[in-house]
Design a protein around this motif. Sequence first.
Motif, PDB file in Angstrom:
ATOM      1  N   UNK A 143       0.835  -1.206   0.000  1.00  0.00           N
ATOM      2  CA  UNK A 143       0.000   0.000   0.000  1.00  0.00           C
ATOM      3  C   UNK A 143       0.867   1.252   0.000  1.00  0.00           C
ATOM      4  N   UNK A 144       1.922   1.233   0.817  1.00  0.00           N
ATOM      5  CA  UNK A 144       2.825   2.389   0.872  1.00  0.00           C
ATOM      6  C   UNK A 144       3.501   2.613  -0.479  1.00  0.00           C
TER       7      UNK A 144
ATOM      8  N   UNK B 256      -5.599  -6.617  -3.222  1.00  0.00           N
ATOM      9  CA  UNK B 256      -6.806  -5.817  -3.461  1.00  0.00           C
ATOM     10  C   UNK B 256      -6.986  -4.759  -2.382  1.00  0.00           C
ATOM     11  N   UNK B 257      -6.862  -5.179  -1.127  1.00  0.00           N
ATOM     12  CA  UNK B 257      -7.053  -4.236  -0.017  1.00  0.00           C
ATOM     13  C   UNK B 257      -5.982  -3.153  -0.044  1.00  0.00           C
ATOM     14  N   UNK B 258      -4.709  -3.600  -0.303  1.00  0.00           N
ATOM     15  CA  UNK B 258      -3.609  -2.634  -0.296  1.00  0.00           C
ATOM     16  C   UNK B 258      -3.707  -1.653  -1.458  1.00  0.00           C
ATOM     17  N   UNK B 259      -4.329  -2.065  -2.559  1.00  0.00           N
ATOM     18  CA  UNK B 259      -4.381  -1.188  -3.727  1.00  0.00           C
ATOM     19  C   UNK B 259      -5.613  -0.323  -3.822  1.00  0.00           C
ATOM     20  N   UNK B 260      -6.620  -0.569  -2.987  1.00  0.00           N
ATOM     21  CA  UNK B 260      -7.859   0.187  -3.114  1.00  0.00           C
ATOM     22  C   UNK B 260      -7.657   1.681  -2.888  1.00  0.00           C
ATOM     23  N   UNK B 261      -7.045   2.047  -1.767  1.00  0.00           N
ATOM     24  CA  UNK B 261      -6.893   3.482  -1.457  1.00  0.00           C
ATOM     25  C   UNK B 261      -6.018   4.185  -2.484  1.00  0.00           C
ATOM     26  N   UNK B 262      -4.817   3.643  -2.819  1.00  0.00           N
ATOM     27  CA  UNK B 262      -4.017   4.329  -3.838  1.00  0.00           C
ATOM     28  C   UNK B 262      -4.740   4.445  -5.174  1.00  0.00           C
ATOM     29  N   UNK B 263      -5.483   3.408  -5.567  1.00  0.00           N
ATOM     30  CA  UNK B 263      -6.194   3.459  -6.848  1.00  0.00           C
ATOM     31  C   UNK B 263      -7.279   4.530  -6.822  1.00  0.00           C
TER      32      UNK B 263
END
Length: 402
Positions: free
Chosen positions: A296-297, A380-387
């Motif tokens: 995510x980072x 999926x969870x790690x990429x949701x916010x950045x996306x």
Amino acid sequence: MTGETTGGRLVPARLGPSDVLRTGMAGLRTRPARVILSALGIAIGIATMIAVLGVSASSREELLRRLDRLGTNLLTVSPGRTLFGEQAKLPEEALRMVRRIGPVRTASATGVVDTTIRRTNHIPEAVTGGIAVQAATSGLLATLEGRVTAGTWLNAATETRPAVVLGARAAERLGVTRTGVRVWMGERWFTVVGILGPMPLAPEIERSALVGFPAAADYLGFDGHPTTIYERSAEESVEAVRAVLPRTVNPENPEEVTVSRPSDALAARAAAASAFTGLLLGLGAVALLVGGVGVANTMVISVLERRREIGLRRSLGATRGQVRLQFLTESLLLSALGGLAGTVLGGLATIAYALARGWPPVVPPWAFAGAAGAALVIGTIAGLYPAMRAARLPPTAALSAT
């Protein structure tokens, strides 16, 4: 990217699966070092979980093989406590009574002798090395399906003479590696005529010095009461024999007789060891979570560094959904890369550890499926916010970013 015009309305172009995959991989190829470091966290978590499950499954498989090899039809009979809490005794004729039970194939006995064994008579009597001296019937080795690694087992001649057979641990503690050596027992010398191999179902025999019943009575003051009776019966009759053993051994006081199944102890030990599996899986899950935070980072930093690219794509007609899908795909690919590496590492670690212990290497198939699923969920969870953050960037603000 521009779309086609339909009825005066601009329709955005659609991205096929291959386009989405190619776009996502392009973002990862530009920063290989960061991708490897980010995927490493996922790989460590997945590898830990695969290895824990694999080692646990290999251990269970080895236990099943050992139980098949050793058999689960061995029962032991020992004295319990009297009504007043004192140590009970088995009757002298207990072994003969057990042998009369129909399904019993073989039975033998040992009896604890109140004396010590020492390498020489110069060693203090209190220094026993944890070795017990026991009288044994000549059929004990066959009942326990043990083997002699050196010398011979007790026979009709040696069971009446000052001869002793040492268990594997007893021989090791006494420093005896060959037969013909003399050891001090009671107040006289005994000759070592045999050394036994390991006995997983009877570890107490491994720590014992065994003499014949007649010799124990003549030279060591043994009272003739057995303290443990070992019996083997047909597999299908084990429970039935177990039910009648107390009353057969001691008809007057069957409550003073304890019957146990050594194979149950082996299974219980394995179950206790597998209790740590949950803890280790928890540690693997923590490592996986840390890896997800790293992904995510990485994706957040990637969004910040690629604002001009995002603005350019938006200005050329890419929709918010397409930008969101691009960065979510990058996150999934990053996690999938870590998951694949972790699965390979976990499998190799399981194989190496199992082979080093002499176990059959086993990894449950569902563990691989679970690892792949966990990696994709984390991605999926790690990429949701950045996306979502990338998709919300206004084109003009993204293009003006330095």
